[in-house]
Design a protein around this motif. Sequence first.
Motif, PDB file in Angstrom:
ATOM      1  N   PRO A   1       0.891  -1.317   0.017  1.00 52.93           N
ATOM      2  CA  PRO A   1      -0.129  -0.048   0.054  1.00 52.93           C
ATOM      3  C   PRO A   1       0.794   1.376   0.264  1.00 52.93           C
ATOM      4  O   PRO A   1       1.809   1.371   0.603  1.00 52.93           O
ATOM      5  N   LEU A   2       0.402   2.296  -0.766  1.00 53.03           N
ATOM      6  CA  LEU A   2       1.216   3.704  -0.791  1.00 53.03           C
ATOM      7  C   LEU A   2       0.492   4.662  -0.129  1.00 53.03           C
ATOM      8  O   LEU A   2      -0.821   4.792  -0.219  1.00 53.03           O
ATOM      9  N   ALA A   3       1.132   5.490   0.654  1.00 53.37           N
ATOM     10  CA  ALA A   3       0.473   6.677   1.433  1.00 53.37           C
ATOM     11  C   ALA A   3       0.440   7.647   0.515  1.00 53.37           C
ATOM     12  O   ALA A   3       1.309   8.329   0.022  1.00 53.37           O
ATOM     13  N   ILE A   4      -0.849   8.036   0.108  1.00 51.27           N
ATOM     14  CA  ILE A   4      -1.222   9.183  -0.436  1.00 51.27           C
ATOM     15  C   ILE A   4      -1.756  10.236   0.390  1.00 51.27           C
ATOM     16  O   ILE A   4      -3.145  10.019   0.515  1.00 51.27           O
ATOM     17  N   GLY A   5      -1.209  11.199   0.817  1.00 58.09           N
ATOM     18  CA  GLY A   5      -1.926  12.059   1.726  1.00 58.09           C
ATOM     19  C   GLY A   5      -2.553  11.196   3.143  1.00 58.09           C
ATOM     20  O   GLY A   5      -1.810  10.464   3.555  1.00 58.09           O
ATOM     21  N   GLU A   6      -3.783  11.540   3.334  1.00 58.59           N
ATOM     22  CA  GLU A   6      -4.514  10.891   4.413  1.00 58.59           C
ATOM     23  C   GLU A   6      -4.838   9.448   3.835  1.00 58.59           C
ATOM     24  O   GLU A   6      -5.510   8.648   4.863  1.00 58.59           O
ATOM     25  N   PHE A   7      -4.638   9.021   2.525  1.00 62.02           N
ATOM     26  CA  PHE A   7      -5.330   8.067   2.398  1.00 62.02           C
ATOM     27  C   PHE A   7      -4.208   6.831   1.775  1.00 62.02           C
ATOM     28  O   PHE A   7      -3.058   7.080   1.964  1.00 62.02           O
ATOM     29  N   HIS A   8      -4.854   5.481   1.596  1.00 64.01           N
ATOM     30  CA  HIS A   8      -3.753   4.705   1.301  1.00 64.01           C
ATOM     31  C   HIS A   8      -4.311   3.801   0.163  1.00 64.01           C
ATOM     32  O   HIS A   8      -5.587   3.496   0.107  1.00 64.01           O
ATOM     33  N   SER A   9      -3.303   3.229  -0.776  1.00 64.08           N
ATOM     34  CA  SER A   9      -3.747   2.436  -1.975  1.00 64.08           C
ATOM     35  C   SER A   9      -4.156   0.988  -1.401  1.00 64.08           C
ATOM     36  O   SER A   9      -3.515   0.746  -0.168  1.00 64.08           O
ATOM     37  N   GLY A  10      -4.691   0.337  -2.059  1.00 67.58           N
ATOM     38  CA  GLY A  10      -4.963  -1.255  -1.910  1.00 67.58           C
ATOM     39  C   GLY A  10      -3.657  -2.042  -2.115  1.00 67.58           C
ATOM     40  O   GLY A  10      -2.596  -1.695  -2.492  1.00 67.58           O
TER      41      GLY A  10
ATOM     42  N   PHE B   1      -3.269  -2.816 -29.359  1.00 70.56           N
ATOM     43  CA  PHE B   1      -2.474  -1.601 -30.110  1.00 70.56           C
ATOM     44  C   PHE B   1      -1.517  -0.709 -29.570  1.00 70.56           C
ATOM     45  O   PHE B   1      -1.079   0.041 -29.767  1.00 70.56           O
ATOM     46  N   GLY B   2      -0.791  -1.391 -28.309  1.00 69.25           N
ATOM     47  CA  GLY B   2       0.322  -0.995 -27.770  1.00 69.25           C
ATOM     48  C   GLY B   2       0.228  -0.031 -26.472  1.00 69.25           C
ATOM     49  O   GLY B   2       1.208   0.785 -26.315  1.00 69.25           O
ATOM     50  N   ALA B   3      -1.076  -0.112 -26.032  1.00 68.85           N
ATOM     51  CA  ALA B   3      -1.117   0.660 -24.883  1.00 68.85           C
ATOM     52  C   ALA B   3      -1.230  -0.229 -23.444  1.00 68.85           C
ATOM     53  O   ALA B   3      -1.691  -1.307 -23.540  1.00 68.85           O
ATOM     54  N   VAL B   4      -1.020   0.526 -22.370  1.00 69.09           N
ATOM     55  CA  VAL B   4      -1.146  -0.273 -21.113  1.00 69.09           C
ATOM     56  C   VAL B   4      -1.644   0.908 -20.158  1.00 69.09           C
ATOM     57  O   VAL B   4      -1.414   1.988 -20.157  1.00 69.09           O
ATOM     58  N   SER B   5      -2.796   0.339 -19.261  1.00 71.07           N
ATOM     59  CA  SER B   5      -3.436   1.223 -18.398  1.00 71.07           C
ATOM     60  C   SER B   5      -3.051   0.602 -17.075  1.00 71.07           C
ATOM     61  O   SER B   5      -3.357  -0.534 -16.853  1.00 71.07           O
ATOM     62  N   VAL B   6      -2.740   1.456 -15.961  1.00 69.91           N
ATOM     63  CA  VAL B   6      -2.215   0.823 -14.675  1.00 69.91           C
ATOM     64  C   VAL B   6      -3.500   1.570 -13.686  1.00 69.91           C
ATOM     65  O   VAL B   6      -3.500   2.749 -13.749  1.00 69.91           O
ATOM     66  N   THR B   7      -3.925   0.859 -12.953  1.00 66.23           N
ATOM     67  CA  THR B   7      -4.834   1.266 -11.950  1.00 66.23           C
ATOM     68  C   THR B   7      -4.638   0.904 -10.563  1.00 66.23           C
ATOM     69  O   THR B   7      -4.351  -0.261 -10.322  1.00 66.23           O
ATOM     70  N   TYR B   8      -4.830   1.876  -9.719  1.00 63.81           N
ATOM     71  CA  TYR B   8      -4.629   1.866  -8.229  1.00 63.81           C
ATOM     72  C   TYR B   8      -6.065   1.975  -7.655  1.00 63.81           C
ATOM     73  O   TYR B   8      -6.750   2.648  -8.108  1.00 63.81           O
ATOM     74  N   HIS B   9      -6.112   1.140  -6.569  1.00 67.40           N
ATOM     75  CA  HIS B   9      -7.559   1.205  -5.805  1.00 67.40           C
ATOM     76  C   HIS B   9      -7.453   1.927  -4.605  1.00 67.40           C
ATOM     77  O   HIS B   9      -6.507   1.480  -3.735  1.00 67.40           O
TER      78      HIS B   9
ATOM     79  N   ASN C   1      -0.282  13.600  -9.215  1.00 71.95           N
ATOM     80  CA  ASN C   1       0.649  12.887  -7.850  1.00 71.95           C
ATOM     81  C   ASN C   1       1.728  12.220  -8.484  1.00 71.95           C
ATOM     82  O   ASN C   1       1.934  11.324  -9.272  1.00 71.95           O
ATOM     83  N   ALA C   2       3.062  12.830  -7.759  1.00 71.77           N
ATOM     84  CA  ALA C   2       4.340  12.424  -8.380  1.00 71.77           C
ATOM     85  C   ALA C   2       4.606  10.930  -7.897  1.00 71.77           C
ATOM     86  O   ALA C   2       5.342  10.126  -8.678  1.00 71.77           O
ATOM     87  N   LEU C   3       4.068  10.306  -6.786  1.00 68.77           N
ATOM     88  CA  LEU C   3       4.504   9.148  -6.248  1.00 68.77           C
ATOM     89  C   LEU C   3       3.930   8.065  -7.094  1.00 68.77           C
ATOM     90  O   LEU C   3       4.425   7.270  -7.707  1.00 68.77           O
TER      91      LEU C   3
END
Length: 370
Positions: free
Chosen positions: A71-80, A90-98, A118-120
């Motif tokens: 989990p990454l700390a994003i301000g007062e929130f945390h990712s899953g 077609f050569g694309a990649v999508s990254v999703t954080y919850h 968000n730089a992080l």
Amino acid sequence: MAMEEVAPMDVRKGVCFALFAYEVGLAIRLDEAERRITAMTQRLRLGRTRRGPRYFEYRPAPLRVTFEADPLAIGEFHSGASVDVVLYDFGAVSVTYHLPLEGPFSRLLDLSEVLYDNALLLADSRSRVEHLLATIGEAVERPSVSDSVEDYVIFQVEACTPALAGDELCVRCARDIAQILRCERLPLSEQEVQDALSCRISFGMDDATVIDWNAGLLYGRDTDDERAVLEFANVELLEMRHLDQQLSDALDQAYEALTRRMEGRFRWPVLSDTDKPRIAQLQVDSAILFERVTNALKLVGDQYLARVYRLASQRFHLERWDAGILRKLETLNSIYGKMSDQAATRRMEVLEWIIIVLIAVSIAVMFLPG
């Protein structure tokens, strides 16, 4: 008319999805990529929560990869504890954080602010894409992670207190929703609030989908299909921007090559043909990528999701991108045609001079002794 005061709202259940789309190559062979990846993988399919023909799906289906993550700390929130990565052919990649959502509805504005550029997350998503690219290796044709990235935030609220219908939520909390989507702490004008909520659609009484440029709000249960459409629209916007820049560079190269040909009129024509294959290759690559992206998702079988996609396309100005790309493709084709005509004309001139020289030599030979 002033808006009436309402009781504070609380989110009982929800998730925030932070999306980052990257261009990684000309094409991805998904079957080969799936064999090379050792993590859990699954083909991405749209759910059948509403009636629709069987042919309503991605073609070919993207490959979803789920990675375990700290989990990454994003301000007062945390990712899953997991990160989803979706690969498109077609050569694309999508990254999703919850990021789990729970608590006062007003906190969504705080989350919107910390997620903006968000730089992080930007650094972590790029690192994951580069690592994935090294893993799948030759499954990617002409691999290269582009410098540009298209990010988007989706706030998915399944339940809140007090329980509100979709239309009621968009009326009573219009200002809050507009500030969340626009990531703006200052109170917005009536015109700005109306514009932020102008791309809104509902399927039933208890759901609502609001699409804005930087973020979207999904309210209600079973909104995974809408989220998949928004994710694809974000990837499509990235591809349109990438393709537009690629065509701009190709036009600059083609114009420079055409200018050199016009200035060097008396050069040997065969030596100037090196520009044509390169420009032709750029033209073909751009046309193929444009067709792959625009034909990857068929939504004609589900009228509601087709309208969701139409609203996303309207908000992202995808039709204008399409029109600009088609104009540049036509211009590039015109320049290539002029270069071909010039090359053919020069060859004819050289052949004419060769014939004249041969005739002159044959006549001169007649007057030579012996």
